[in-house]
Design an enzyme around this catalytic site. Structure first.
Site, mmCIF file in Angstrom:
data_model
loop_
_atom_site.group_PDB
_atom_site.id
_atom_site.type_symbol
_atom_site.label_atom_id
_atom_site.label_comp_id
_atom_site.label_asym_id
_atom_site.label_seq_id
_atom_site.Cartn_x
_atom_site.Cartn_y
_atom_site.Cartn_z
ATOM 1 N N LYS A 141 0.840 -1.206 0.000
ATOM 2 C CA LYS A 141 0.000 0.000 0.000
ATOM 3 C C LYS A 141 0.871 1.250 0.000
ATOM 4 C CE LYS A 141 -3.721 -2.219 2.576
ATOM 5 N NZ LYS A 141 -4.283 -2.468 3.908
ATOM 6 N N GLN B 178 -4.828 -1.606 10.048
ATOM 7 C CA GLN B 178 -4.746 -2.914 9.391
ATOM 8 C C GLN B 178 -5.360 -3.995 10.283
ATOM 9 O OE1 GLN B 178 -3.671 -3.387 6.238
ATOM 10 N NE2 GLN B 178 -4.063 -5.573 6.362
ATOM 11 N N ASP C 80 -11.156 2.932 4.784
ATOM 12 C CA ASP C 80 -11.606 1.547 4.621
ATOM 13 C C ASP C 80 -13.134 1.467 4.530
ATOM 14 O OD1 ASP C 80 -9.774 -0.563 4.419
ATOM 15 O OD2 ASP C 80 -9.207 -0.385 6.528
HETATM 16 N N1 GUN Z 1 -7.069 -6.883 6.280
HETATM 17 C C1 GUN Z 1 -7.436 -7.568 5.168
HETATM 18 N N2 GUN Z 1 -8.074 -6.767 4.297
HETATM 19 C C2 GUN Z 1 -8.115 -5.547 4.880
HETATM 20 C C3 GUN Z 1 -8.623 -4.290 4.449
HETATM 21 O O1 GUN Z 1 -9.214 -4.120 3.373
HETATM 22 N N3 GUN Z 1 -8.457 -3.256 5.323
HETATM 23 C C4 GUN Z 1 -7.833 -3.412 6.511
HETATM 24 N N4 GUN Z 1 -7.740 -2.342 7.301
HETATM 25 N N5 GUN Z 1 -7.348 -4.558 6.931
HETATM 26 C C5 GUN Z 1 -7.485 -5.613 6.109
#
Ligand code: GUN
Length: 288
Positions: free
Chosen positions: A52, A96, A119
């Site tokens: 990311k 996350q 998110d």
């Molecule tokens: N863990 C797996 N997929 C995601 C996501 O899309 N966002 C976040 N914050 N954690 C994740």
């Protein structure tokens, strides 16, 4: 059979986003910024976060990663989030997942200001999406929608989503319903999944089990989106990433399918960056 290539689509969408970010800086002197909070040392999470960060910098979004100790208290994590909620130079906050078990993830996602919730996991943002009045759309569901919308029309189509997680299955069911698809959400307790899938136009697999979707679940006109990211260990000890679909066999039987890797993964990252850009503008009332 056509491959729905998320890498190619995300490259082209990232290019467009990068141009828009350039214009936002030139015309409004704004460079959107994203903070990613990573608790502990989960290796999969660390890898996602690195990917990311890399893409964010490539398109022109400032990205900060805050690494916190596995043992951090819930109260402390809440106050870290509060700090970023209040900081005017931060446009997006992502925590996350998964979090260590002693931390209540619902409390954490609800702490993120909905205006910075890149998110879209805050219960208010999920509720708004369910009501058809979206503020932020969760990244993986939005990525799946872009892939489907690029490839086909959704209006009136029968879509089966396999998996009812709060981060993919449920929000995707709201999003595709809003886009006029006829959505069936199946899960581990559903009966007749195979029959439901074989009668669907579109199948989205988001269950987290390798090779779960078999070739006798599909037909010649099926369109498949594979959200799964499963790590398999080969006999020689090397690791391989596979989706939820038995790709080698299923891909021979269907109209179109997204691969893993190179499918939903890069689209999710694109949508995270897009959400950061959109929230940066929204918070400042920039409407174009
Ligand atoms: N863990 C797996 N997929 C995601 C996501 O899309 N966002 C976040 N914050 N954690 C994740």
């Amino acid at each position: 059979m056509k491959i729905i290539n998320g890498k190619i689509l995300s490259d082209s969408l990232n290019k467009k986003l990068s141009k828009n970010l350039f214009l936002l800086k030139k015309e409004n002197s704004i460079s959107p910024s994203l903070v990613v909070i990573l608790v502990g040392n989960n290796s999969a999470s660390s890898l996602y976060v690195r990917n990311k960060e890399k893409k964010a910098l490539e398109v022109g979004i400032k990205s900060y990663v805050v690494r916190l100790d596995e043992k951090i208290k819930e109260e402390e994590l809440l106050s870290v989030i509060q700090e970023y909620n209040e900081r005017s130079d931060i446009d997006g906050i992502l925590v996350q997942l998964p979090l260590p078990l002693h931390i209540n993830s619902d409390k954490i996602t609800d702490k993120i200001n909905i205006e910075k919730d890149v998110d879209g996991f805050n219960s208010k943002n999920i509720g708004l999406l369910a009501l058809g009045r979206p503020n932020v759309i969760p990244c993986t569901p939005l990525g799946c929608y872009f892939m489907l919308d690029h490839f086909t029309t959704l209006k009136g189509k029968n879509v089966t989503i396999i998996g009812r997680s709060n981060i993919v299955g449920k929000p995707l069911s709201y999003l595709l319903t809003n886009k006029n698809a006829t959505v069936t959400l199946v899960h581990s307790k559903s009966l007749n999944i195979k029959k439901i899938c074989s009668e669907s136009d579109i199948i989205v697999a988001a269950i987290g089990k390798p090779n779960f979707i078999k070739k006798n679940w599909v037909n010649k006109n099926s369109i498949i989106i594979d959200v799964g990211i499963n790590v398999l260990k080969e006999k020689d000890g090397t690791k391989k990433i596979v989706g939820d679909v038995d790709y080698l066999k299923v891909s021979k039987e269907v109209k179109a399918i997204s691969p893993v890797p190179g499918g939903v993964g890069p689209m999710t990252i694109h949508c995270l960056l897009l959400n950061t850009y959109l929230l940066a503008k929204k918070r400042r009332n920039i409407l174009h």
